[in-house]
Design an enzyme around this catalytic site. Structure first.
Site, PDB file in Angstrom:
ATOM      1  N   CYS A 120       0.876  -1.179   0.041  1.00 12.32           N
ATOM      2  CA  CYS A 120      -0.168  -0.223  -0.210  1.00 12.32           C
ATOM      3  C   CYS A 120       0.661   1.288  -0.030  1.00 12.32           C
ATOM      4  O   CYS A 120       1.962   1.106   0.328  1.00 12.32           O
ATOM      5  CB  CYS A 120      -0.850   0.065   1.158  1.00 12.32           C
ATOM      6  SG  CYS A 120      -2.282   0.973   0.899  1.00 12.32           S
ATOM      7  N   CYS A 122      -0.111   4.145   1.571  1.00 10.29           N
ATOM      8  CA  CYS A 122      -0.503   5.252   2.552  1.00 10.29           C
ATOM      9  C   CYS A 122       0.486   5.682   3.839  1.00 10.29           C
ATOM     10  O   CYS A 122       0.502   6.738   4.130  1.00 10.29           O
ATOM     11  CB  CYS A 122      -1.814   4.814   3.358  1.00 10.29           C
ATOM     12  SG  CYS A 122      -1.961   3.456   4.182  1.00 10.29           S
ATOM     13  N   CYS A 130      -3.926   6.160  -0.015  1.00  6.03           N
ATOM     14  CA  CYS A 130      -3.315   4.954  -0.624  1.00  6.03           C
ATOM     15  C   CYS A 130      -3.206   4.903  -2.072  1.00  6.03           C
ATOM     16  O   CYS A 130      -2.990   3.576  -2.731  1.00  6.03           O
ATOM     17  CB  CYS A 130      -4.447   3.762  -0.261  1.00  6.03           C
ATOM     18  SG  CYS A 130      -4.877   3.609   1.556  1.00  6.03           S
ATOM     19  N   LYS A 195     -12.592  -4.547   2.128  1.00  7.70           N
ATOM     20  CA  LYS A 195     -11.816  -3.807   3.146  1.00  7.70           C
ATOM     21  C   LYS A 195     -12.812  -2.361   3.467  1.00  7.70           C
ATOM     22  O   LYS A 195     -12.928  -1.600   2.367  1.00  7.70           O
ATOM     23  CB  LYS A 195     -10.593  -3.327   2.880  1.00  7.70           C
ATOM     24  CG  LYS A 195      -9.907  -2.257   3.842  1.00  7.70           C
ATOM     25  CD  LYS A 195      -8.404  -2.110   3.597  1.00  7.70           C
ATOM     26  CE  LYS A 195      -7.784  -1.179   4.522  1.00  7.70           C
ATOM     27  NZ  LYS A 195      -6.531  -0.930   4.188  1.00  7.70           N
ATOM     28  N   ARG A 205      -3.536   3.885  12.345  1.00  6.33           N
ATOM     29  CA  ARG A 205      -3.081   5.203  11.589  1.00  6.33           C
ATOM     30  C   ARG A 205      -2.064   5.914  12.484  1.00  6.33           C
ATOM     31  O   ARG A 205      -1.140   6.495  12.128  1.00  6.33           O
ATOM     32  CB  ARG A 205      -4.163   6.024  11.047  1.00  6.33           C
ATOM     33  CG  ARG A 205      -4.707   5.145   9.972  1.00  6.33           C
ATOM     34  CD  ARG A 205      -6.051   6.045   9.598  1.00  6.33           C
ATOM     35  NE  ARG A 205      -6.812   5.090   8.483  1.00  6.33           N
ATOM     36  CZ  ARG A 205      -8.043   5.238   7.968  1.00  6.33           C
ATOM     37  NH1 ARG A 205      -8.801   6.325   8.298  1.00  6.33           N
ATOM     38  NH2 ARG A 205      -8.470   4.380   7.150  1.00  6.33           N
ATOM     39  N   ARG A 217     -11.030   7.921   3.127  1.00  2.00           N
ATOM     40  CA  ARG A 217     -10.738   6.979   2.127  1.00  2.00           C
ATOM     41  C   ARG A 217     -12.035   6.327   1.640  1.00  2.00           C
ATOM     42  O   ARG A 217     -12.021   5.268   1.054  1.00  2.00           O
ATOM     43  CB  ARG A 217     -10.284   5.978   3.120  1.00  2.00           C
ATOM     44  CG  ARG A 217      -8.845   6.183   3.644  1.00  2.00           C
ATOM     45  CD  ARG A 217      -7.788   4.983   3.528  1.00  2.00           C
ATOM     46  NE  ARG A 217      -6.716   5.123   4.624  1.00  2.00           N
ATOM     47  CZ  ARG A 217      -5.868   6.001   4.545  1.00  2.00           C
ATOM     48  NH1 ARG A 217      -5.699   6.954   3.724  1.00  2.00           N
ATOM     49  NH2 ARG A 217      -4.960   5.975   5.471  1.00  2.00           N
ATOM     50  N   GLU A 233     -16.748  -7.442  -4.742  1.00  2.00           N
ATOM     51  CA  GLU A 233     -15.390  -7.481  -4.469  1.00  2.00           C
ATOM     52  C   GLU A 233     -14.466  -8.639  -4.202  1.00  2.00           C
ATOM     53  O   GLU A 233     -13.348  -8.910  -4.812  1.00  2.00           O
ATOM     54  CB  GLU A 233     -14.938  -6.703  -3.135  1.00  2.00           C
ATOM     55  CG  GLU A 233     -15.252  -5.260  -3.314  1.00  2.00           C
ATOM     56  CD  GLU A 233     -14.005  -4.353  -4.244  1.00  2.00           C
ATOM     57  OE1 GLU A 233     -13.282  -5.078  -4.696  1.00  2.00           O
ATOM     58  OE2 GLU A 233     -14.219  -3.136  -4.471  1.00  2.00           O
ATOM     59  N   LYS A 248     -12.096  -7.166   6.142  1.00  2.00           N
ATOM     60  CA  LYS A 248     -11.667  -6.298   7.100  1.00  2.00           C
ATOM     61  C   LYS A 248     -12.426  -5.272   7.430  1.00  2.00           C
ATOM     62  O   LYS A 248     -12.711  -4.400   6.303  1.00  2.00           O
ATOM     63  CB  LYS A 248     -10.005  -5.956   6.562  1.00  2.00           C
ATOM     64  CG  LYS A 248      -9.330  -5.028   7.309  1.00  2.00           C
ATOM     65  CD  LYS A 248      -8.305  -4.485   6.656  1.00  2.00           C
ATOM     66  CE  LYS A 248      -7.352  -3.531   7.770  1.00  2.00           C
ATOM     67  NZ  LYS A 248      -6.380  -2.765   7.007  1.00  2.00           N
ATOM     68  N   TYR A 313      -3.290  -8.825  16.457  1.00  4.12           N
ATOM     69  CA  TYR A 313      -2.386  -8.158  17.339  1.00  4.12           C
ATOM     70  C   TYR A 313      -2.288  -9.066  18.590  1.00  4.12           C
ATOM     71  O   TYR A 313      -1.639  -8.888  19.250  1.00  4.12           O
ATOM     72  CB  TYR A 313      -2.553  -6.930  17.588  1.00  4.12           C
ATOM     73  CG  TYR A 313      -2.666  -5.951  16.361  1.00  4.12           C
ATOM     74  CD1 TYR A 313      -1.420  -5.550  15.704  1.00  4.12           C
ATOM     75  CD2 TYR A 313      -3.838  -5.476  15.568  1.00  4.12           C
ATOM     76  CE1 TYR A 313      -1.396  -4.664  14.396  1.00  4.12           C
ATOM     77  CE2 TYR A 313      -3.896  -4.842  14.481  1.00  4.12           C
ATOM     78  CZ  TYR A 313      -2.605  -4.339  14.180  1.00  4.12           C
ATOM     79  OH  TYR A 313      -2.467  -3.739  12.875  1.00  4.12           O
TER      80      TYR A 313
HETATM   81  C1  PBG Z   1      -3.640   0.280   4.757  1.00  4.52           C
HETATM   82  C2  PBG Z   1      -3.764  -0.503   5.953  1.00  4.52           C
HETATM   83  C3  PBG Z   1      -4.563  -0.250   6.887  1.00  4.52           C
HETATM   84  C4  PBG Z   1      -4.631  -1.104   7.849  1.00  4.52           C
HETATM   85  C5  PBG Z   1      -4.041  -2.132   7.263  1.00  4.52           C
HETATM   86  N1  PBG Z   1      -3.376  -1.729   6.012  1.00  4.52           N
HETATM   87  C6  PBG Z   1      -5.113   1.280   7.473  1.00  4.52           C
HETATM   88  C7  PBG Z   1      -5.980   1.859   6.545  1.00  4.52           C
HETATM   89  O1  PBG Z   1      -6.675   1.495   5.625  1.00  4.52           O
HETATM   90  O2  PBG Z   1      -6.093   3.138   6.880  1.00  4.52           O
HETATM   91  C8  PBG Z   1      -5.301  -1.482   9.306  1.00  4.52           C
HETATM   92  C9  PBG Z   1      -4.842  -2.157  10.184  1.00  4.52           C
HETATM   93  C10 PBG Z   1      -5.457  -1.992  11.435  1.00  4.52           C
HETATM   94  O3  PBG Z   1      -6.293  -1.046  11.640  1.00  4.52           O
HETATM   95  O4  PBG Z   1      -5.015  -2.588  12.274  1.00  4.52           O
HETATM   96  N2  PBG Z   1      -2.127   0.294   4.325  1.00  4.52           N
END
Ligand code: PBG
Length: 329
Positions: A120, A122, A130, A195, A205, A217, A233, A248, A313
């Site tokens: 990604c 971002c 992103c 997502k 973030r 986003r 999707e 997600k 996590y």
């Molecule tokens: C984007 C990405 C995000 C997460 C994983 N990959 C954040 C977003 O879309 O802002 C979020 C993971 C999390 O909140 O644990 N590269």
């Protein structure tokens, strides 16, 4: 047959009956552990909004990786925080980028561990979006060119699997094409297929310094109201060649996980995101929840909904709980 001939409580009366009746168990093999890495030396910085989660430098990360590898966790997913950001996410794909270096040191010491990289922009763009931005818009096809470079550079560094998370149309197909062109036909792709534009990414973030500088986003991540679109999707990512698809966040979207599971044959992952983690930690800190029980129940419900793999996590804690016998208690 019904009460009083049928009594549901009969099979709840003894420990062993409960074990025999149990439909879902968590396995260490289900778990994928996210790890944050950044530039510098001897760094182990706790993320304020994610107690127990740290940002590591490429030297200290090895201890953390060793800890999870020894527990038998099969895979980690790496997120990088670069020292410099620009409008084109250059640090995401250069050969000595933070992720590329991190993958190399980890794979050198732990060749068996599956190292997944997040594809990604971002974390690497100064605007935090992103994709490539022009006149306030996030450009899709121009971003695909960068996504290809990121994925290829990560695989060249030794990544075992890449996971595009930016919700750009055609990302899985673009990555498949470039990897095959460069002889990496055996490297699988895990799509962040459904997502959602979620408030539950807030703590991530903070951790990754990736909040968008303007807007949000919603022009690329999905509307939380949509179920059919999520299934579309997921089907599209499979058609484009995704080897694993993902939903997600996880807990607020268990219905999507269940429905996807019933329709598809490829492995299904779910990401228990940062906000899901921090909610439990915060409530436990206040004494409002039993922390371990809440962790177990939340994660078990994701598996029960139909996830084959869970990015979480809590992976090290769950691995310990599994070893302590929580599945059988
Ligand atoms: C984007 C990405 C995000 C997460 C994983 N990959 C954040 C977003 O879309 O802002 C979020 C993971 C999390 O909140 O644990 N590269």
């Amino acid at each position: 047959m019904y009460f009083p001939i049928l009594r549901m409580r009969r099979l709840r009366m003894k420990d062993n009956f409960r074990r025999m009746r149990r439909e879902t168990r968590l396995s260490i093999s289900d778990l994928i552990y996210p790890i944050f890495i950044q530039d510098g030396k001897k760094i182990k910085l706790e993320v304020p909004s994610m107690p127990g989660i740290y940002r590591f430098s490429t030297d200290t990360v090895l201890e953390e990786v060793e800890r999870v590898a020894e527990m038998g966790i099969p895979a980690i997913i790496l997120f990088g925080i670069p020292a410099e950001k620009d409008s084109m996410a250059t640090q995401a794909w250069v050969e000595d980028g933070i992720i590329q270096r991190g993958v190399r040191v980890i794979k050198e010491k732990f060749p068996e561990l599956i190292v997944i990289t997040d594809v990604c922009l971002c974390e690497y763009t100064d605007h935090g979006h992103c994709g490539i931005v022009k006149d306030g818009k996030i450009l899709n096809d121009e971003t695909l060119e960068i996504i290809k470079k990121i994925a290829l550079s990560q695989v060249e560094a030794g990544a075992d699997m890449v996971a595009p998370s930016g919700m750009m149309d055609g990302a899985v197909a673009a990555i498949r094409e470039i990897l095959d062109e460069y002889g990496y036909g055996e490297i699988p792709i895990m799509g962040y297929s459904a997502k959602f534009a979620s408030s539950f990414y807030g703590p991530f973030r903070d951790a990754a310094e990736s909040a968008p500088a303007f807007g949000d986003r919603r022009t690329y991540q999905m509307d939380p109201a949509n179920r059919l679109e999520a299934l579309q999707e997921i089907e599209l990512d499979i058609q484009e060649g995704a080897d694993i698809v993902m939903v997600k966040p996880a807990l607020p979207y268990l219905d999507i996980i269940r429905e996807a599971k019933e329709r598809i044959n490829v492995p299904l992952a779910a990401y228990q995101v940062s906000g899901e983690y921090s909610m439990i930690r915060a409530a436990a800190k206040l004494g409002w929840l039993d922390e371990k029980k809440a962790i177990w129940e939340a994660t078990l419900s994701i598996k029960r909904a139909g996830a084959d793999l869970i990015l979480t996590y809590f992976a090290p804690e769950l691995a310990e709980m599994i070893k302590e016998g929580w599945n059988e208690s």
